[in-house]
Motif scaffolding. Structure first.
Motif, PDB file in Angstrom:
ATOM      1  N   ALA A   1     -30.106  24.186  46.410  1.00  0.00           N
ATOM      2  CA  ALA A   1     -29.801  24.374  44.988  1.00  0.00           C
ATOM      3  C   ALA A   1     -30.989  24.989  44.252  1.00  0.00           C
ATOM      4  N   ALA A   2     -32.200  24.574  44.619  1.00  0.00           N
ATOM      5  CA  ALA A   2     -33.398  25.116  43.969  1.00  0.00           C
ATOM      6  C   ALA A   2     -33.584  26.589  44.295  1.00  0.00           C
ATOM      7  N   ALA A   3     -33.126  26.994  45.478  1.00  0.00           N
ATOM      8  CA  ALA A   3     -33.260  28.401  45.866  1.00  0.00           C
ATOM      9  C   ALA A   3     -32.176  29.272  45.245  1.00  0.00           C
ATOM     10  N   HIS A   4     -31.124  28.647  44.732  1.00  0.00           N
ATOM     11  CA  HIS A   4     -30.012  29.409  44.148  1.00  0.00           C
ATOM     12  C   HIS A   4     -30.426  30.023  42.815  1.00  0.00           C
ATOM     13  N   ARG A   5     -30.084  31.270  42.605  1.00  0.00           N
ATOM     14  CA  ARG A   5     -30.376  31.950  41.346  1.00  0.00           C
ATOM     15  C   ARG A   5     -29.054  32.378  40.719  1.00  0.00           C
ATOM     16  N   PRO A   6     -28.606  31.661  39.665  1.00  0.00           N
ATOM     17  CA  PRO A   6     -27.323  32.000  39.050  1.00  0.00           C
ATOM     18  C   PRO A   6     -27.349  33.379  38.413  1.00  0.00           C
ATOM     19  N   LEU A   7     -26.202  34.002  38.388  1.00  0.00           N
ATOM     20  CA  LEU A   7     -26.092  35.337  37.815  1.00  0.00           C
ATOM     21  C   LEU A   7     -26.395  35.328  36.320  1.00  0.00           C
ATOM     22  N   ARG A   8     -25.993  34.253  35.641  1.00  0.00           N
ATOM     23  CA  ARG A   8     -26.225  34.136  34.194  1.00  0.00           C
ATOM     24  C   ARG A   8     -26.922  32.802  33.919  1.00  0.00           C
ATOM     25  N   PRO A   9     -28.267  32.776  34.045  1.00  0.00           N
ATOM     26  CA  PRO A   9     -29.008  31.510  33.954  1.00  0.00           C
ATOM     27  C   PRO A   9     -29.006  30.879  32.564  1.00  0.00           C
TER      28      PRO A   9
ATOM     29  N   THR B   1     -26.413  30.358  30.609  1.00  0.00           N
ATOM     30  CA  THR B   1     -25.141  29.746  30.239  1.00  0.00           C
ATOM     31  C   THR B   1     -25.238  28.229  30.302  1.00  0.00           C
ATOM     32  N   GLU B   2     -24.317  27.561  29.635  1.00  0.00           N
ATOM     33  CA  GLU B   2     -24.284  26.102  29.642  1.00  0.00           C
ATOM     34  C   GLU B   2     -24.034  25.577  31.057  1.00  0.00           C
ATOM     35  N   ALA B   3     -23.180  26.263  31.810  1.00  0.00           N
ATOM     36  CA  ALA B   3     -22.896  25.839  33.184  1.00  0.00           C
ATOM     37  C   ALA B   3     -24.162  25.868  34.039  1.00  0.00           C
ATOM     38  N   ALA B   4     -24.984  26.915  33.884  1.00  0.00           N
ATOM     39  CA  ALA B   4     -26.225  27.016  34.658  1.00  0.00           C
ATOM     40  C   ALA B   4     -27.194  25.914  34.263  1.00  0.00           C
ATOM     41  N   ARG B   5     -27.235  25.592  32.946  1.00  0.00           N
ATOM     42  CA  ARG B   5     -28.131  24.529  32.496  1.00  0.00           C
ATOM     43  C   ARG B   5     -27.685  23.164  33.051  1.00  0.00           C
ATOM     44  N   ARG B   6     -26.382  22.937  33.081  1.00  0.00           N
ATOM     45  CA  ARG B   6     -25.879  21.678  33.652  1.00  0.00           C
ATOM     46  C   ARG B   6     -26.202  21.600  35.141  1.00  0.00           C
ATOM     47  N   PHE B   7     -26.083  22.722  35.834  1.00  0.00           N
ATOM     48  CA  PHE B   7     -26.410  22.784  37.261  1.00  0.00           C
ATOM     49  C   PHE B   7     -27.868  22.379  37.492  1.00  0.00           C
ATOM     50  N   ARG B   8     -28.762  22.977  36.716  1.00  0.00           N
ATOM     51  CA  ARG B   8     -30.191  22.673  36.883  1.00  0.00           C
ATOM     52  C   ARG B   8     -30.483  21.219  36.545  1.00  0.00           C
TER      53      ARG B   8
ATOM     54  N   GLU C   1     -32.162  15.826  38.186  1.00  0.00           N
ATOM     55  CA  GLU C   1     -32.025  14.376  38.209  1.00  0.00           C
ATOM     56  C   GLU C   1     -31.885  13.855  39.636  1.00  0.00           C
ATOM     57  N   GLN C   2     -31.159  14.576  40.472  1.00  0.00           N
ATOM     58  CA  GLN C   2     -31.037  14.163  41.868  1.00  0.00           C
ATOM     59  C   GLN C   2     -32.396  14.161  42.557  1.00  0.00           C
ATOM     60  N   ALA C   3     -33.194  15.185  42.306  1.00  0.00           N
ATOM     61  CA  ALA C   3     -34.533  15.251  42.904  1.00  0.00           C
ATOM     62  C   ALA C   3     -35.424  14.133  42.380  1.00  0.00           C
ATOM     63  N   ARG C   4     -35.341  13.871  41.088  1.00  0.00           N
ATOM     64  CA  ARG C   4     -36.169  12.814  40.487  1.00  0.00           C
ATOM     65  C   ARG C   4     -35.803  11.451  41.071  1.00  0.00           C
ATOM     66  N   LEU C   5     -34.524  11.161  41.171  1.00  0.00           N
ATOM     67  CA  LEU C   5     -34.085   9.882  41.720  1.00  0.00           C
ATOM     68  C   LEU C   5     -34.458   9.754  43.190  1.00  0.00           C
ATOM     69  N   LEU C   6     -34.356  10.852  43.934  1.00  0.00           N
ATOM     70  CA  LEU C   6     -34.705  10.807  45.349  1.00  0.00           C
ATOM     71  C   LEU C   6     -36.177  10.461  45.531  1.00  0.00           C
TER      72      LEU C   6
END
Length: 333
Positions: free
Chosen positions: A288-296, A298-305, A310-315
């Protein structure tokens, strides 16, 4: 109808997890496994002396690290514009000898620390053919393009390979430091492999004989020392996959598909169930960290990040040895 002979590999009897440091040494196949371990955030150091192929050079590296050997100008030789060490890979070479010594010193320090702290060591042997310098009879790890006339090429015997590693695998007597006594691998879990990389320059028959010598020697060691195991990387390529499509274009190295297949079998045999599950979680976050969204923006991209941040922080909270800070920084971008 089965058109393959898949290899069933029993679990090693111990499980590598993210809290146990490791060291991988030997041929470039060791780097394949170590690279995948590192990408899954296992603490592992690979090849402090660079890629090494023959058993005597690998064993010599262990002795140097265990004894805290320090290399000086007298240990280097000049070949054309470059200064090199016959104990090290060509990646250490440089026109400035002080740069070579600095590279060796940094790598040796990291290697010493890794060897002393490692709970397990992966040793991948590539070839039983060695080159001895006529000047002093020393076996070199790399010829560094010196004239062939300066070396004697010969094949190691099974006994020579066994005798090179046996003292390293002996446990130190009670009260003695294994680092000083030479048994620097005693008490550690040692995973031996024979590299499936084909040394075609030796010739097909000579390569087959070389691998046979290594296989017999490794099996003698694993029968003698209970903390050692054998992982059949060589047999997986030559008997299980058994097809040129599983080699790279050079017809020497395994293809990416083959390397990934071997890694999956290694995972099942060497990693604890908990470590495999954690590695899967880590892999998803890393991808996921290596993924580069086409439109960074957007709200969807911000939710993705945010989700993966949060998953990385909890891990990291659940498993402190795992460092996901680089991935978290990418999710902040």
């Amino acid at each position: 109808m089965e058109f393959r002979t898949p290899i069933r590999i029993p679990a090693f009897g111990f499980g590598i997890d993210h809290s146990v440091p490791g060291l991988a040494v030997g041929s470039c196949f060791a780097e394949e496994i170590a690279g995948r371990l590192a990408r899954a955030k296992f603490p592992v150091v690979c090849n402090p002396f660079g890629v090494l192929y023959n058993p005597l050079s690998v064993a010599g590296m262990f002795r140097s690290l265990a004894g805290g050997r320090r290399y000086g100008r007298a240990d280097l030789v000049r070949n054309g514009e470059l200064w090199v060490s016959f104990d090290h890979h060509g990646s250490f070479s440089d026109p400035d000898p002080d740069v070579v010594l600095e590279r060796i010193a940094r790598a040796s320090a990291a290697g010493e620390e890794a060897l002393h702290g490692a709970g397990y060591v992966i040793v991948t042997l590539g070839t039983a053919w060695v080159y001895e310098r006529k000047a002093d009879g020393a076996v070199v790890a790399n010829c560094h393009r010196f004239p062939a006339s300066e070396f004697v090429r010969r094949r190691l015997s099974v006994r020579e390979v066994v005798e090179a590693f046996a003292p390293l695998l002996e446990k130190a007597p009670e009260g003695e430091d294994g680092r000083a006594s030479g048994g620097c691998l005693g008490g550690k879990k040692v995973i031996f492999t024979v590299s499936p990389v084909r040394h075609l320059k030796d010739g097909l028959a000579e390569n087959a004989l070389s691998k046979a010598m290594l296989l017999v020697a490794v099996h003698e060691l694993t029968e003698r020392y209970p903390d050692t195991v054998y992982f059949p990387a060589y047999e997986i390529l030559t008997d299980d996959l058994r097809d040129y499509r599983f080699y790279a274009a050079d017809m020497v190295h395994p293809s990416e598909t083959a390397a990934e297949y071997v890694w999956q079998l290694f995972r099942e045999a060497a990693l604890s169930p908990a470590a495999r599950a954690l590695a899967d979680r880590i892999g998803e976050i890393v991808r996921a960290a290596a993924h580069r969204p086409l439109r960074p923006d957007t709200e969807a991209a911000r939710r993705f990040r945010h989700t993966y941040y949060e998953q990385a922080r909890l891990l990291m909270q659940e498993c402190p040895p795992v460092d996901m800070s680089a991935e978290m920084e990418r999710f902040r971008e």
